[in-house]
Write a protein that holds these residues in place. Structure first.
Motif, PDB file in Angstrom:
ATOM      1  N   ARG A 222      64.554  92.791  30.646  1.00 40.12           N
ATOM      2  CA  ARG A 222      65.332  93.404  31.722  1.00 40.12           C
ATOM      3  C   ARG A 222      64.860  92.859  33.065  1.00 40.12           C
ATOM      4  O   ARG A 222      63.650  92.761  33.305  1.00 40.12           O
ATOM      5  N   LEU A 223      65.808  92.551  33.923  1.00 44.23           N
ATOM      6  CA  LEU A 223      65.459  92.027  35.242  1.00 44.23           C
ATOM      7  C   LEU A 223      64.620  93.022  36.026  1.00 44.23           C
ATOM      8  O   LEU A 223      63.703  92.639  36.761  1.00 44.23           O
ATOM      9  N   GLY A 224      64.899  94.304  35.859  1.00 42.69           N
ATOM     10  CA  GLY A 224      64.179  95.325  36.618  1.00 42.69           C
ATOM     11  C   GLY A 224      62.729  95.457  36.255  1.00 42.69           C
ATOM     12  O   GLY A 224      61.939  96.008  37.034  1.00 42.69           O
ATOM     13  N   THR A 225      62.330  94.961  35.065  1.00 40.28           N
ATOM     14  CA  THR A 225      60.938  95.097  34.630  1.00 40.28           C
ATOM     15  C   THR A 225      60.274  93.763  34.321  1.00 40.28           C
ATOM     16  O   THR A 225      59.080  93.733  34.014  1.00 40.28           O
ATOM     17  N   ALA A 226      61.021  92.666  34.374  1.00 41.31           N
ATOM     18  CA  ALA A 226      60.446  91.352  34.063  1.00 41.31           C
ATOM     19  C   ALA A 226      59.366  90.990  35.072  1.00 41.31           C
ATOM     20  O   ALA A 226      59.377  91.450  36.224  1.00 41.31           O
ATOM     21  N   SER A 227      58.444  90.151  34.662  1.00 41.12           N
ATOM     22  CA  SER A 227      57.347  89.743  35.539  1.00 41.12           C
ATOM     23  C   SER A 227      56.896  88.339  35.176  1.00 41.12           C
ATOM     24  O   SER A 227      57.348  87.748  34.192  1.00 41.12           O
ATOM     25  N   ASP A 228      56.016  87.821  36.021  1.00 37.62           N
ATOM     26  CA  ASP A 228      55.417  86.507  35.767  1.00 37.62           C
ATOM     27  C   ASP A 228      56.498  85.434  35.620  1.00 37.62           C
ATOM     28  O   ASP A 228      57.522  85.488  36.283  1.00 37.62           O
ATOM     29  N   PHE A 229      56.279  84.479  34.712  1.00 32.78           N
ATOM     30  CA  PHE A 229      57.208  83.360  34.569  1.00 32.78           C
ATOM     31  C   PHE A 229      58.552  83.796  34.007  1.00 32.78           C
ATOM     32  O   PHE A 229      59.566  83.118  34.202  1.00 32.78           O
ATOM     33  N   PHE A 230      58.586  84.953  33.331  1.00 35.26           N
ATOM     34  CA  PHE A 230      59.858  85.427  32.795  1.00 35.26           C
ATOM     35  C   PHE A 230      60.825  85.792  33.916  1.00 35.26           C
ATOM     36  O   PHE A 230      62.044  85.733  33.734  1.00 35.26           O
TER      37      PHE A 230
ATOM     38  N   ASP B  33      60.957  84.030  36.686  1.00 39.12           N
ATOM     39  CA  ASP B  33      61.457  82.706  37.053  1.00 39.12           C
ATOM     40  C   ASP B  33      62.554  82.261  36.088  1.00 39.12           C
ATOM     41  O   ASP B  33      63.556  81.656  36.492  1.00 39.12           O
ATOM     42  N   LEU B  34      62.356  82.558  34.789  1.00 45.50           N
ATOM     43  CA  LEU B  34      63.377  82.215  33.794  1.00 45.50           C
ATOM     44  C   LEU B  34      64.670  82.981  34.051  1.00 45.50           C
ATOM     45  O   LEU B  34      65.767  82.435  33.880  1.00 45.50           O
ATOM     46  N   ALA B  35      64.549  84.241  34.470  1.00 45.08           N
ATOM     47  CA  ALA B  35      65.739  85.027  34.788  1.00 45.08           C
ATOM     48  C   ALA B  35      66.497  84.391  35.947  1.00 45.08           C
ATOM     49  O   ALA B  35      67.738  84.316  35.939  1.00 45.08           O
ATOM     50  N   SER B  36      65.762  83.932  36.958  1.00 42.98           N
ATOM     51  CA  SER B  36      66.396  83.272  38.091  1.00 42.98           C
ATOM     52  C   SER B  36      67.110  81.998  37.651  1.00 42.98           C
ATOM     53  O   SER B  36      68.231  81.720  38.083  1.00 42.98           O
ATOM     54  N   ILE B  37      66.481  81.243  36.763  1.00 41.20           N
ATOM     55  CA  ILE B  37      67.089  80.013  36.262  1.00 41.20           C
ATOM     56  C   ILE B  37      68.334  80.331  35.440  1.00 41.20           C
ATOM     57  O   ILE B  37      69.351  79.635  35.518  1.00 41.20           O
ATOM     58  N   ASP B  38      68.283  81.399  34.640  1.00 42.21           N
ATOM     59  CA  ASP B  38      69.445  81.788  33.838  1.00 42.21           C
ATOM     60  C   ASP B  38      70.647  82.109  34.718  1.00 42.21           C
ATOM     61  O   ASP B  38      71.783  81.744  34.395  1.00 42.21           O
ATOM     62  N   PHE B  39      70.419  82.807  35.811  1.00 42.70           N
ATOM     63  CA  PHE B  39      71.517  83.230  36.675  1.00 42.70           C
ATOM     64  C   PHE B  39      71.964  82.147  37.648  1.00 42.70           C
ATOM     65  O   PHE B  39      73.157  81.988  37.908  1.00 42.70           O
ATOM     66  N   PHE B  40      71.008  81.411  38.217  1.00 40.63           N
ATOM     67  CA  PHE B  40      71.331  80.519  39.337  1.00 40.63           C
ATOM     68  C   PHE B  40      70.914  79.068  39.130  1.00 40.63           C
ATOM     69  O   PHE B  40      70.965  78.286  40.073  1.00 40.63           O
ATOM     70  N   GLY B  41      70.479  78.706  37.929  1.00 41.28           N
ATOM     71  CA  GLY B  41      69.988  77.343  37.738  1.00 41.28           C
ATOM     72  C   GLY B  41      68.718  77.150  38.552  1.00 41.28           C
ATOM     73  O   GLY B  41      67.832  77.993  38.531  1.00 41.28           O
ATOM     74  N   GLY B  42      68.642  76.053  39.286  1.00 40.15           N
ATOM     75  CA  GLY B  42      67.455  75.816  40.112  1.00 40.15           C
ATOM     76  C   GLY B  42      67.669  76.098  41.574  1.00 40.15           C
ATOM     77  O   GLY B  42      66.868  75.673  42.414  1.00 40.15           O
TER      78      GLY B  42
END
Length: 276
Positions: A55-63, A65-74
């Motif tokens: 979940r985006l609301g509880t994700a942390s660390d590199f995960f 960053d992965l959420a950001s990449i999933d939604f917006f690429g780089g």
């Protein structure tokens, strides 16, 4: 004692032992059970951590960053030394933003820089003022031009940089050549660094198609200087040459000081915007 920690799981293991084992005076049994409880506690914490990353609301660390990449690429990377909560807030804000409006552009610049931008549209009378309305020579108002629609000029201020933790400043006494807390470093290595290119890309993603937005760092224009016709700063911009997109002198914008203040002007010499 908390649910899932070593003490909790040890107690659970002891609770299901057959009664002939006993729960006191058995150091060897307690040691064996403590080892098992430690492994189970690690597995419990790992499961809880993995669940939080879904979940985006509880994700942390590199995960995160992965959420950001999933939604917006780089296009929406984490800033240097940016905390999870701050990065998460930027991701959420970028998911369903207001776009293409003037307020949306101001919000984008404000969120990235931490300062309110100054936006000027030469065909917007709310920006230019008029005779007897929000206008005074050298005090308020600006020159406008109805022949310049769908264009905006933005002055922005970059965030303050606080230096690199653990590295001494210039002329400090905590390091020397090859020793101590002294190092050569680029601006990009400073926590919170925001490049003008990254800011420009963010505005580009949010502005309306078919509009032209020019941006400049406010620090670069606060000191008056003799009038300049140096186009080199814009010559390297995509789609522009030293003579403009059309015939020499046609429809080419340059920024330079003019008269009593700083001005935006076009290649034909017509004045667009003066800041006193």
């Amino acid at each position: 004692m908390a649910t899932g920690d070593k003490a909790d799981l040890l107690q659970r293991l002891q609770a299901v032992l057959p009664p002939w084992f006993g729960n006191a005076g058995t150091p060897i049994l307690a040691g064996v059970l403590a080892g098992i409880a430690g492994g189970l506690s690690f597995a419990h914490s790992l499961i809880a951590y993995a669940r939080a990353q879904t979940r985006l609301g509880t994700a942390s660390d590199f995960f995160l960053d992965l959420a950001s990449i999933d939604f917006f690429g780089g296009t929406l990377p984490r800033r240097r030394a940016e905390a999870d909560d701050t990065f998460r807030a930027r991701i959420k804000a970028a998911m369903f933003p207001e776009r293409v409006t003037r307020a949306a552009i101001a919000r984008v610049v404000r969120e990235l820089t931490g300062a309110e931008p100054r936006i000027f549209e030469p065909w917007n009378t709310g920006d230019t003022g008029g005779y007897g309305v929000a206008m005074g020579y050298g005090v308020a108002g600006a020159w406008g031009d109805l022949g310049l629609p769908y264009r905006a000029f933005i002055d922005y201020t970059l965030p303050d940089l606080r230096g690199i933790p653990g590295v001494s400043g210039w002329a400090g006494y905590h390091g020397g050549w090859g020793a101590g807390a002294l190092a050569y470093a680029a601006l990009e290595e400073m926590p919170g660094y925001l490049s003008p290119e990254a800011l420009g890309a963010a505005v580009q993603r949010n502005k309306a198609f078919g509009t032209l937005v020019w941006m400049r760092h406010a620090v670069d224009v606060v000191t008056p200087a003799p009038p300049s016709h140096d186009f080199s700063a814009f010559a390297a911009m995509p789609g522009w040459s030293a003579t403009g997109p059309g015939p020499p002198g046609d429809d080419f914008l340059f920024s330079g000081p003019c008269g009593h203040g700083l001005a935006w002007a076009w290649g034909d010499g017509s004045l667009v915007h003066v800041e006193t």
